[in-house]
Design an enzyme around this catalytic site. Structure first.
Site, short mmCIF file in Angstrom:
data_model
loop_
_atom_site.label_atom_id
_atom_site.label_comp_id
_atom_site.label_asym_id
_atom_site.label_seq_id
_atom_site.Cartn_x
_atom_site.Cartn_y
_atom_site.Cartn_z
N GLU A 289 0.82 -1.21 0.00
CA GLU A 289 0.00 0.00 0.00
C GLU A 289 0.86 1.26 0.00
O GLU A 289 1.75 1.43 0.84
CB GLU A 289 -0.92 0.00 1.23
CG GLU A 289 -1.68 1.28 1.48
CD GLU A 289 -2.72 1.57 0.41
OE1 GLU A 289 -2.84 2.75 0.02
OE2 GLU A 289 -3.39 0.62 -0.04
N THR A 329 -5.20 1.81 -5.39
CA THR A 329 -4.85 0.40 -5.23
C THR A 329 -5.43 -0.45 -6.35
O THR A 329 -4.77 -1.34 -6.89
CB THR A 329 -5.36 -0.11 -3.87
OG1 THR A 329 -4.65 0.58 -2.83
CG2 THR A 329 -5.12 -1.60 -3.72
N HIS A 461 -1.36 3.26 5.45
CA HIS A 461 -2.58 3.99 5.05
C HIS A 461 -3.07 4.75 6.27
O HIS A 461 -2.98 4.26 7.40
CB HIS A 461 -3.64 2.99 4.57
CG HIS A 461 -4.78 3.60 3.82
ND1 HIS A 461 -5.67 4.49 4.40
CD2 HIS A 461 -5.19 3.45 2.53
CE1 HIS A 461 -6.56 4.86 3.49
NE2 HIS A 461 -6.29 4.25 2.36
N ASP A 513 1.70 -0.41 -4.91
CA ASP A 513 0.47 -0.32 -5.72
C ASP A 513 0.34 1.05 -6.38
O ASP A 513 -0.13 1.18 -7.50
CB ASP A 513 -0.77 -0.65 -4.88
CG ASP A 513 -1.00 0.30 -3.72
OD1 ASP A 513 -0.08 1.07 -3.36
OD2 ASP A 513 -2.10 0.27 -3.13
N HIS A 514 0.78 2.08 -5.67
CA HIS A 514 0.80 3.45 -6.17
C HIS A 514 1.61 4.26 -5.18
O HIS A 514 2.04 3.75 -4.14
CB HIS A 514 -0.61 4.02 -6.31
CG HIS A 514 -1.41 4.00 -5.04
ND1 HIS A 514 -1.30 4.97 -4.06
CD2 HIS A 514 -2.32 3.11 -4.56
CE1 HIS A 514 -2.11 4.69 -3.05
NE2 HIS A 514 -2.73 3.56 -3.34
#
Length: 652
Positions: A289, A329, A461, A513-514
């Site tokens: 993440e 994501t 996150h 994921d990013h």
């Protein structure tokens, strides 16, 4: 004269409410200007244009908000004005509306803090997945204080209306039919104009993305995103002849080891590797993440928050110049599993008809692997379980139930409470999901099964909370703490995995994921798509740092080549390590689609616009250049064919 004046006084409350909304919207716009002081254009003309375009969209927004009240004011007979029912109804709804708008203004500030944009399709998604979002807000912000503050502000606004005699005038003043019809007509005309002729994209007038975003109205942007979260390429973007597009892409995907087996329109082909002996390693794939490349010491970070990943970079196949395809994501999941450039609108992971696609799971299953998806939260979020379950994965998550739907028969395994040591709004901590994977892998090894285990992490996150006592940064205090815990959990995972009987025959792939932030002043902030990726535990002779410009979509085709596999492919990705690999990367938002080669980027926008820029890596700026037609057509070809294959169900 008095009758005429009192007729207008009936609308004094609506007038003051409208002025309040426009004033607060202007104040919020100024706050965002100051917030992005170093990034916005302060040129006086640009500043005024930002404010005036913002006012234009605010007028459209308030027209929608007050329309129900205008309807009520139009149809209620004069004899009912000022009755108890009239007073209760107006006071209740004005209080409720002001309160909700105050909360929306608060939400806009927190949304800007996270994404540096006004409400967009992400906010639409958040409306759907209320459990995760509400829990995240509760854990990230002092919710009682926010609600209490909203109530206080609302009360002060209502008190101001009262002191201006807005309520008193509204309850004692009759309204002439001509005035009622005039106000209704103006409001209705405004609504029709904004519905039929005004697009939210018209707020994107500036080359500086921040000026354009500040020009928007958050509420209007939200509903515009709600209407346009799926976009057909052919309707919104510049296209070329379909056969020409496929010819360009097939040429880019061709090679001595490639044999195309499908006719136009198709990219289906057979990949044949005669140079290597096929290897059958287990594969553990970890999609981390919000893992920006800028977090690693390897890319210049001096905070020492990724010591383990930095150490892995020295003993792996490490991709130094790989870019995420998107900012969510689900974009990362789409890129790695389908090996496809980002299609406009929503990710394929979230779209209907996304089952039984040709994904990397098909390649693994053709080699007799078990495929599993591990997620520490409820996989209902972002449609993850439906997508992975509908494409051949067994699900392990914190949701409920064993079967996803009548159409998706994949088993869904619940992660039990006794397997959880820490959990926040988004799910269990990374250590817990890794431990679950280790348990399942042990069973797979015991049963003699080869496995492909896909893990999606959650700890990096907001609200940035994690188990206490693991690292030297207190839980819930910063993104840096979440990153450092993510790195700590990876170290603990590898320490445990290395003791397993299956470890020496297992390859580990780690990729972001990013990025943690993708916002910038330009249409696409190129540097904020740079992610780390590494393939770990192959023979040491293969370890290297690869500096080729590449994309998330290339990670599995590269792995398959390293394993020496022959396989069928519907993938747009290629083997980065091949001498014939042509360097390029795909970067996009849900509306802008970019292709980067060397230091140039072509960006396709909806409304069939396009531009080419020179990217200055030193200061992450984009300088517009004269259009390169060949480069433009190649960009169009990649995205047009990807969208065509999915929308016409040719990826099945």
């Amino acid at each position: 004269m008095y009758i005429k004046r009192t007729s207008y006084l009936r609308y004094s409350l609506l007038r003051d409410f409208t002025l309040w909304f426009l004033s607060v919207s202007l104040l919020l716009r100024l706050v965002f200007f100051i917030w992005q002081y170093d990034d916005v254009s302060w040129n006086i003309l640009n500043f005024l244009k930002t404010i005036l375009i913002g006012l234009f969209f605010d007028i459209g927004t308030i027209s929608f908000i007050v329309f129900p009240a205008v309807i009520y004011y139009t149809i209620i007979p004069n004899k009912w004005i000022g009755t108890l029912a009239d007073k209760i109804l107006i006071r209740f709804f004005i209080f409720l509306t002001v309160f909700l708008l105050v909360l929306v203004f608060f939400a806009e500030i927190t949304f800007w803090d996270e994404f540096r944009t006004r409400f967009n399709f992400i906010a639409v998604d958040y409306l759907i997945y209320t459990h995760e979002v509400v829990a995240n807000v509760e854990e990230s912000y002092p919710l009682p204080l926010l609600l209490g503050g909203a109530l206080i502000i609302t009360s002060l606004v209502i008190l101001t209306f009262s002191r201006r005699k807005s309520f008193k005038n509204a309850f004692r003043s009759p309204a002439k039919s001509s005035i009622r019809i005039a106000i209704l007509s103006v409001t209705l005309l405004t609504l029709v104009c904004f519905t039929a002729f005004v697009s939210n994209a018209e707020a994107e007038w500036s080359q500086n993305r921040y000026n354009s975003e500040i020009s928007k109205s958050g509420i209007y942007s939200f509903f515009a995103a709600f209407r346009n979260n799926q976009m057909k390429y052919s309707e919104f973007y510049t296209a070329i002849d379909k056969n020409k597009a496929f010819k360009i892409v097939r040429k880019k995907l061709s090679g001595s080891h490639v044999s195309f087996t499908g006719k136009y329109p198709s990219i289906h082909r057979r990949i044949i590797d005669t140079a290597k002996v096929p290897q059958k390693y287990n594969v553990v794939f970890i999609l981390v993440e919000s893992l920006s490349g800028s977090f690693m010491r390897e890319f210049g970070n001096e905070q020492n928050i990724t010591p383990f990943m930095d150490s892995l970079a020295q003993k792996s196949i490490f991709f130094e110049n790989i870019f995420a395809t998107g900012t969510r994501t689900v974009r990362g999941m789409e890129a790695v599993t389908l090996s496809i450039p980002p299609t406009p609108g929503q990710s394929i992971v979230k779209r209907p008809e996304n089952q039984d696609l040709y994904t990397v799971a098909n390649v693994f299953k053709s080699k007799k692997y078990e495929c599993n998806f591990f997620y520490g939260g409820d996989g209902y979020f972002d449609n993850m379980n439906a997508y992975f379950g509908g494409n051949g994965f067994t699900i392990y998550d914190r949701g409920r139930g064993s079967v996803l739907s009548d159409k998706i028969k994949t088993v869904r395994n619940n992660i039990a409470g006794n397997e959880v040591t820490f959990e926040n709004a988004w799910g269990i901590c990374d250590q817990d999901i890794y431990n679950k994977m280790l348990t399942v892998a042990d069973e797979q090894y015991k049963n003699g099964s080869s496995f492909f285990n896909f893990i999606m992490t959650t700890s990096n996150h907001r609200p940035y909370t994690y188990p206490s006592g693991k690292i030297d940064i207190p839980s819930g205090t910063s993104r840096e703490g979440a990153v450092k815990y993510t790195d700590y959990a990876l170290r603990a995972f590898f320490s445990s995995a290395s003791k397993k009987a299956w470890y020496n025959n297992t390859v580990f792939v780690i990729i972001g994921d990013h990025c943690a932030s993708s916002a910038g002043k330009d249409a696409i902030d190129v540097a904020n798509y740079h992610i780390p990726a590494m393939i770990v535990n192959l023979p040491q002779t293969l370890n290297q740092k690869n500096s080729k410009l590449c994309s998330q979509i290339d990670i599995f085709p590269t792995l398959f080549a390293l394993l020496g596999w022959d396989y069928n492919s519907n993938f747009f990705g290629q083997d980065v390590l091949a001498n014939s690999f042509e360097e390029r990367a795909f970067v996009g938002t849900y509306r802008k689609l970019g292709l980067m080669k060397n230091n140039k980027v072509v960006i396709l926008s909806d409304q069939k616009k396009q531009a080419i820029y020179k990217w200055n890596k030193a200061d992450n700026s984009l300088q517009e250049l004269p259009m390169d037609i060949a480069f433009l057509e190649e960009t169009i070809a990649w995205y047009q064919t990807a969208d065509y294959l999915f929308t016409n169900k040719l990826l099945k």
